[in-house]
Scaffold this motif. Sequence first.
Motif, mmCIF file in Angstrom:
data_model
loop_
_atom_site.group_PDB
_atom_site.id
_atom_site.type_symbol
_atom_site.label_atom_id
_atom_site.label_comp_id
_atom_site.label_asym_id
_atom_site.label_seq_id
_atom_site.Cartn_x
_atom_site.Cartn_y
_atom_site.Cartn_z
ATOM 1 N N LYS A 94 0.769 -1.379 -0.052
ATOM 2 C CA LYS A 94 -0.006 0.136 -0.110
ATOM 3 C C LYS A 94 0.865 1.306 0.067
ATOM 4 O O LYS A 94 0.509 2.141 -0.758
ATOM 5 N N ALA A 95 1.795 1.331 0.613
ATOM 6 C CA ALA A 95 2.802 2.366 1.024
ATOM 7 C C ALA A 95 3.484 2.468 -0.578
ATOM 8 O O ALA A 95 3.608 3.802 -1.071
ATOM 9 N N LYS A 96 4.055 1.379 -1.141
ATOM 10 C CA LYS A 96 4.606 1.589 -2.542
ATOM 11 C C LYS A 96 3.317 2.109 -3.488
ATOM 12 O O LYS A 96 3.771 3.314 -4.449
ATOM 13 N N ASP A 97 2.133 2.003 -3.512
ATOM 14 C CA ASP A 97 1.237 2.402 -4.291
ATOM 15 C C ASP A 97 0.780 3.788 -4.171
ATOM 16 O O ASP A 97 0.432 4.291 -4.952
ATOM 17 N N SER A 98 1.194 4.128 -3.019
ATOM 18 C CA SER A 98 0.950 5.758 -2.489
ATOM 19 C C SER A 98 2.133 6.618 -2.764
ATOM 20 O O SER A 98 2.061 7.720 -2.492
ATOM 21 N N GLY A 99 3.167 5.767 -3.389
ATOM 22 C CA GLY A 99 4.225 6.742 -3.739
ATOM 23 C C GLY A 99 5.581 6.840 -2.946
ATOM 24 O O GLY A 99 6.544 7.468 -2.931
ATOM 25 N N SER A 100 5.617 5.894 -2.117
ATOM 26 C CA SER A 100 6.714 5.567 -1.268
ATOM 27 C C SER A 100 7.886 4.927 -1.908
ATOM 28 O O SER A 100 7.306 3.826 -2.650
ATOM 29 N N GLU A 298 -1.411 7.910 9.487
ATOM 30 C CA GLU A 298 -0.992 9.056 10.072
ATOM 31 C C GLU A 298 -0.508 9.029 11.389
ATOM 32 O O GLU A 298 -0.802 10.007 12.541
ATOM 33 N N THR A 299 0.568 8.216 11.445
ATOM 34 C CA THR A 299 1.420 8.100 12.818
ATOM 35 C C THR A 299 2.903 8.002 12.239
ATOM 36 O O THR A 299 3.067 7.408 11.268
ATOM 37 N N LEU A 300 3.891 8.506 13.081
ATOM 38 C CA LEU A 300 5.047 8.016 12.933
ATOM 39 C C LEU A 300 5.394 7.403 14.207
ATOM 40 O O LEU A 300 5.712 7.914 15.249
ATOM 41 N N LEU A 301 5.704 6.152 13.982
ATOM 42 C CA LEU A 301 5.459 4.801 15.021
ATOM 43 C C LEU A 301 4.269 5.309 16.211
ATOM 44 O O LEU A 301 3.327 4.561 15.774
ATOM 45 N N VAL A 302 4.557 5.929 16.873
ATOM 46 C CA VAL A 302 3.167 6.079 18.093
ATOM 47 C C VAL A 302 2.925 7.459 18.160
ATOM 48 O O VAL A 302 2.107 7.619 19.234
ATOM 49 N N THR A 303 3.474 8.452 17.411
ATOM 50 C CA THR A 303 3.069 9.682 17.571
ATOM 51 C C THR A 303 2.388 10.307 16.263
ATOM 52 O O THR A 303 2.858 9.706 15.302
ATOM 53 N N PRO A 304 1.655 11.299 16.298
ATOM 54 C CA PRO A 304 0.674 11.831 15.214
ATOM 55 C C PRO A 304 1.720 12.287 14.134
ATOM 56 O O PRO A 304 2.761 12.898 14.182
ATOM 57 N N ASN A 305 1.194 12.005 12.888
ATOM 58 C CA ASN A 305 2.050 12.504 11.663
ATOM 59 C C ASN A 305 0.953 12.907 10.505
ATOM 60 O O ASN A 305 0.088 12.157 10.460
ATOM 61 N N PRO A 306 1.377 13.818 9.609
ATOM 62 C CA PRO A 306 0.334 13.995 8.709
ATOM 63 C C PRO A 306 0.215 12.830 7.919
ATOM 64 O O PRO A 306 1.151 12.090 7.658
ATOM 65 N N GLY A 307 -0.946 12.778 7.207
ATOM 66 C CA GLY A 307 -1.005 11.485 6.274
ATOM 67 C C GLY A 307 -0.888 11.715 4.866
ATOM 68 O O GLY A 307 -0.287 12.595 4.261
ATOM 69 N N VAL A 308 -0.962 10.563 4.055
ATOM 70 C CA VAL A 308 -0.467 10.536 2.522
ATOM 71 C C VAL A 308 -1.175 11.690 1.869
ATOM 72 O O VAL A 308 -0.414 12.489 1.122
ATOM 73 N N ASP A 309 -2.401 11.688 1.832
ATOM 74 C CA ASP A 309 -3.168 12.875 1.060
ATOM 75 C C ASP A 309 -2.718 14.259 1.435
ATOM 76 O O ASP A 309 -2.475 15.111 0.400
ATOM 77 N N GLU A 310 -2.494 14.548 2.584
ATOM 78 C CA GLU A 310 -2.263 15.550 3.189
ATOM 79 C C GLU A 310 -0.660 16.144 2.491
ATOM 80 O O GLU A 310 -0.396 17.260 2.112
ATOM 81 N N ASP A 311 0.194 15.020 2.662
ATOM 82 C CA ASP A 311 1.489 15.395 2.278
ATOM 83 C C ASP A 311 1.575 15.484 0.516
ATOM 84 O O ASP A 311 2.377 16.543 0.285
ATOM 85 N N MET A 312 0.864 14.891 0.036
ATOM 86 C CA MET A 312 0.796 14.877 -1.467
ATOM 87 C C MET A 312 0.351 16.168 -1.910
ATOM 88 O O MET A 312 0.896 16.803 -2.815
ATOM 89 N N SER A 313 -0.647 16.784 -1.235
ATOM 90 C CA SER A 313 -1.141 18.105 -1.390
ATOM 91 C C SER A 313 -0.217 19.144 -1.199
ATOM 92 O O SER A 313 0.051 19.921 -2.126
ATOM 93 N N MET A 314 0.441 18.896 -0.025
ATOM 94 C CA MET A 314 1.580 19.997 0.129
ATOM 95 C C MET A 314 2.774 20.051 -0.823
ATOM 96 O O MET A 314 3.177 21.101 -1.384
ATOM 97 N N LEU A 315 3.306 18.957 -1.422
ATOM 98 C CA LEU A 315 4.174 18.635 -2.271
ATOM 99 C C LEU A 315 3.852 19.136 -3.710
ATOM 100 O O LEU A 315 4.600 19.996 -4.357
ATOM 101 N N SER A 316 2.618 19.103 -3.871
ATOM 102 C CA SER A 316 1.917 19.792 -5.029
ATOM 103 C C SER A 316 2.169 21.433 -5.100
ATOM 104 O O SER A 316 2.134 21.933 -5.897
ATOM 105 N N ASN A 317 1.547 21.865 -3.735
ATOM 106 C CA ASN A 317 1.477 23.202 -3.702
ATOM 107 C C ASN A 317 2.800 23.747 -3.835
ATOM 108 O O ASN A 317 2.944 25.198 -4.213
#
Length: 335
Positions: A94-100, A298-317
Amino acid sequence: MMEIKGKKALRHDWTKEELLEIYNKPLLELVYLAASVHREWHNPEEVQISTLLSVKTGGCPEDCSYCGQAARYHTDIKVQALLPTETVLAHAQKAKDSGSSRFCMAAAWREVRDNRDFDRIIEMVKGVNEMGLEVCCTLGMLTESQAQRLQEAGLYAYNHNLDTSEEFYDEIISTRRFDNRIETIKNVRKAGITVCSGGIIGLGEKPEDRISMLRTLANMEKHPESVPINALARVAGTPLEFLPKVDVWEMVRMIATARIVLPSSMVRLSAGRIEMNEVEQAWCFMAGANSIFTGERETLLVTPNPGVDEDMSMLSNLGLRPMVVKREAFCNSSL
């Protein structure tokens, strides 16, 4: 004034005074210098997307003051046994399919033990490698023979952060020594695995400690291929939960300094992004960060982290795009 000349500046003999001179430059001059070095060594339009999955969570016997997975602290983090291999491989796909292009598996262990759980990690590494992803693990301390087993299974990178300076280390952790971390990194190198090693700022350390940590990395015989820069994620129930949020300009300074003295490395904007807005993250990219961790949970191990969609939108911007790493599943002869 010290002169930096892009690719000719790859060095392994930095002094603390030189690093402090860089770190303390006027902010805009520092960012300009780091951005210039970044463009000498990397494509500034690309950011590597990495996914980090906790394959075994909590119950760790260590006392790292920042970590919610330490068994001795009373946090809301639930202990989770080692995930089934098929579950991990499904997350990797799933990570690969999302661009990782990199998939990292983390287990809350003090050290790797030669048992069934390690055998299962080996199978996970083989499976992720066969997908053509860069496969990374962070499993605690590692012997040379264990590193060799991982390399033979197809492990591309091993993460083992220094966390902080050798001088400040005992203030944060007492259950292992700074030298233990260096020894694991050496074992990883001996096995022909690439090294991912960085640290955390906001632990109560001084700027000199940050510089000392970077100096240790920059003066290694071979620079780590990946250098995560983390801002303290203040986990309720840990000894450091009431420390102040890291100022964004401190993150920018740290990333810029890392980029200048470790020009060939991937500099990873890691923990702490959840408290940074898009503009603040853009400054980090301008300062030389060229990798982030993202994830479906939307976690980095056990702490909150931005999700895939949010990050892809940021990169596009920002006019950035995910880095594409084209590689076949590799064996030990390719390293």
